[in-house]
Motif scaffolding. Structure first.
Motif, PDB file in Angstrom:
ATOM      1  N   LYS A 135       0.830  -1.194   0.000  1.00  0.00           N
ATOM      2  CA  LYS A 135       0.000   0.000   0.000  1.00  0.00           C
ATOM      3  C   LYS A 135       0.875   1.259   0.000  1.00  0.00           C
ATOM      4  N   ILE A 136       0.342   2.322  -0.574  1.00  0.00           N
ATOM      5  CA  ILE A 136       1.062   3.590  -0.533  1.00  0.00           C
ATOM      6  C   ILE A 136       1.303   4.005   0.920  1.00  0.00           C
ATOM      7  N   THR A 137       0.337   3.700   1.780  1.00  0.00           N
ATOM      8  CA  THR A 137       0.467   4.054   3.196  1.00  0.00           C
ATOM      9  C   THR A 137       1.502   3.201   3.921  1.00  0.00           C
ATOM     10  N   ASP A 138       2.021   2.175   3.272  1.00  0.00           N
ATOM     11  CA  ASP A 138       3.143   1.433   3.859  1.00  0.00           C
ATOM     12  C   ASP A 138       4.427   2.257   3.781  1.00  0.00           C
ATOM     13  N   TYR A 139       4.443   3.218   2.881  1.00  0.00           N
ATOM     14  CA  TYR A 139       5.641   4.024   2.650  1.00  0.00           C
ATOM     15  C   TYR A 139       5.485   5.479   3.068  1.00  0.00           C
ATOM     16  N   TYR A 140       4.257   5.985   3.032  1.00  0.00           N
ATOM     17  CA  TYR A 140       4.032   7.386   3.343  1.00  0.00           C
ATOM     18  C   TYR A 140       3.040   7.520   4.493  1.00  0.00           C
ATOM     19  N   THR A 141       3.305   8.468   5.384  1.00  0.00           N
ATOM     20  CA  THR A 141       2.489   8.647   6.579  1.00  0.00           C
ATOM     21  C   THR A 141       1.089   9.127   6.248  1.00  0.00           C
ATOM     22  N   SER A 142       0.983  10.054   5.293  1.00  0.00           N
ATOM     23  CA  SER A 142      -0.324  10.625   4.969  1.00  0.00           C
ATOM     24  C   SER A 142      -0.466  10.866   3.469  1.00  0.00           C
ATOM     25  N   LEU A 143      -1.610  10.492   2.940  1.00  0.00           N
ATOM     26  CA  LEU A 143      -1.900  10.769   1.530  1.00  0.00           C
ATOM     27  C   LEU A 143      -2.376  12.202   1.332  1.00  0.00           C
ATOM     28  N   ASP A 144      -2.823  12.835   2.429  1.00  0.00           N
ATOM     29  CA  ASP A 144      -3.399  14.169   2.329  1.00  0.00           C
ATOM     30  C   ASP A 144      -2.391  15.214   1.866  1.00  0.00           C
ATOM     31  N   VAL A 145      -1.105  14.975   2.137  1.00  0.00           N
ATOM     32  CA  VAL A 145      -0.094  15.968   1.765  1.00  0.00           C
ATOM     33  C   VAL A 145       0.548  15.647   0.413  1.00  0.00           C
ATOM     34  N   MET A 146       0.050  14.604  -0.250  1.00  0.00           N
ATOM     35  CA  MET A 146       0.587  14.216  -1.553  1.00  0.00           C
ATOM     36  C   MET A 146      -0.344  14.690  -2.658  1.00  0.00           C
TER      37      MET A 146
END
Length: 421
Positions: free
Chosen positions: A394-405
């Motif tokens: 998952k993208i969330t496995d690598y990044y803390t928050s999708l909201d800032v992407m």
């Protein structure tokens, strides 16, 4: 397809990750008051809990550098503060000596965090000190006991086979993995903040590292200075030499999860002076003269040229991917080599990085994505890091928050094999 979006392919490394220390200790002058309501404790009347440590336990390194008479006064001073006495009386001493001992308790003693202010009354044959505190006695007792309990739990993981170097690295890593940099938390500048509340500033990181190291029998000292703003880090004694360790600066802020660094782990004064300036204090601060035990030296991750960088990155990425990790870092020995390696890696929109990913993919059974990555260099430490992805994660496995992407980055990560959400 080449990943070109700058929000993913490059990461800006801040050279001022640490905020201003929580407060300045000036003897004889009060520090602004703050609300000290804490959910962690009850009132003094509601608890019979006792401190798990005494005034002679976990003494700071600089205690050993005091004269015999100063040591006696320091123990009495420390006991009075730990018991939250409103005042204490000593034999006559100069204001310089009083400043030295109280500053030691505040800055370099990890159990002196409750001391807010001291006022002196120096008479013909006596010195009387009046104290002000941050926390109630019951709050302080519970905090110290929690700090010690957490430190004991960390040290309990070590065995007779655990090397001293491995202990230092584990403590460094533990704090980074379990604490979030925070300048607003009430206990931010204490070991309690880093170890128990898990929110701390540079003071909290430094004091937690110092406390746990000393619990493990490893000498450390807190270092005050400037890194663009007031800052605190550590020096640790290993193999008959002192080394700088800045846990705060090895815990980079940002949206990437797997970003633990070792750029400021076991390095010399010369190396850290590129970004840090050490304060001149009442004591002689131990000198750190070697990078021999720096992380990249010990693990043979220093690349002598671009070809060596390529070889090391391929090997490290394959190994890391097989273990489920998602980033690797190498270091260069000098500025010229660093510049050459960065130019090589980022040539033609980072084509050489993707070639490295392809080569690493052939050496691991992990489903390594070879058309997207997240890479960045740090000229101060002469390091280069590549964060990579595995298919099906998952993208969330690598990044803390999708909201800032941005949506373009998220869409691209989806296209190359990561799962949104």
């Amino acid at each position: 397809m080449i990943l070109k979006n700058t929000n993913i392919i490059k990461k800006v490394i801040s050279t001022a990750l640490c905020a201003v220390m929580a407060c300045s200790f000036v003897t004889g002058a009060g520090i602004s008051s703050m609300s000290l309501d804490m959910a962690v404790t009850a009132s003094a009347a509601e608890t019979e809990e006792k401190l798990c440590v005494t005034e002679k336990d976990m003494l700071p390194y600089y205690y050993q550098k005091m004269t015999k008479s100063e040591k006696a006064v320091y123990i009495k001073l420390r006991k009075a503060v730990m018991e939250r006495k409103s005042s204490a009386k000593f034999g006559k001493m100069s204001k310089e000596t009083a400043d030295k001992l109280t500053n030691t308790l505040f800055y370099y003693d990890d159990l002196g965090f409750n001391l807010n202010n001291v006022q002196y009354e120096i008479g013909p044959s006596y010195t009387k000190m009046k104290f002000e505190y941050f926390f109630s006695k019951s709050n302080y007792i519970k905090m110290v006991n929690k700090i010690d309990e957490k430190a004991e739990a960390i040290v309990a993981k070590f065995t007779d086979k655990t090397t001293k170097y491995a202990k230092i690295k584990y403590i460094h890593d533990y704090i980074i993995k379990n604490c979030t940099y925070n300048t607003e938390a009430l206990t931010k500048d204490t070991a309690y903040g880093a170890l128990v509340a898990k929110k701390a500033d540079c003071d909290g990181y430094s004091k937690a590292f110092s406390y746990v190291c000393r619990k493990a029998g490893i000498w450390t000292v807190n270092v005050t200075g400037d890194s663009g703003e007031p800052h605190m880090w550590n020096k640790v004694y290993y193999n008959k030499a002192w080394h700088n360790v800045d846990v705060t600066w090895d815990d980079p802020t940002g949206n990437v999860k797997d970003n633990l660094a070792y750029d400021f782990f076991m390095i010399s004064d010369k190396q850290i002076s590129k970004t840090h300036t050490q304060d001149k204090i009442e004591y002689t601060v131990p000198s750190a003269t070697t990078n021999k035990y720096g992380y990249y030296n010990v693990y043979k991750l220093i690349a002598k040229d671009a070809n060596d960088a390529r070889s090391k990155l391929i090997s490290q990425i394959a190994s890391a991917a097989s273990k489920g990790k998602s980033s690797v870092t190498i270091q260069m020995p000098d500025d010229a080599t660093y510049s050459n390696v960065v130019n090589y890696l980022e040539k033609n929109s980072s084509d050489n990085i993707f070639e490295i990913l392809s080569a690493a993919s052939k050496k691991t059974k992990a489903k390594l994505i070879t058309i997207g990555c997240h890479g960045y260099g740090n000229p101060e430490s002469r390091t280069y890091t590549i964060c990579f992805y595995l298919k099906g994660k998952k993208i969330t496995d690598y990044y803390t928050s999708l909201d800032v992407m941005d949506s373009e980055s998220i869409n691209f990560l989806d296209e190359i094999g990561l799962v949104v959400g």
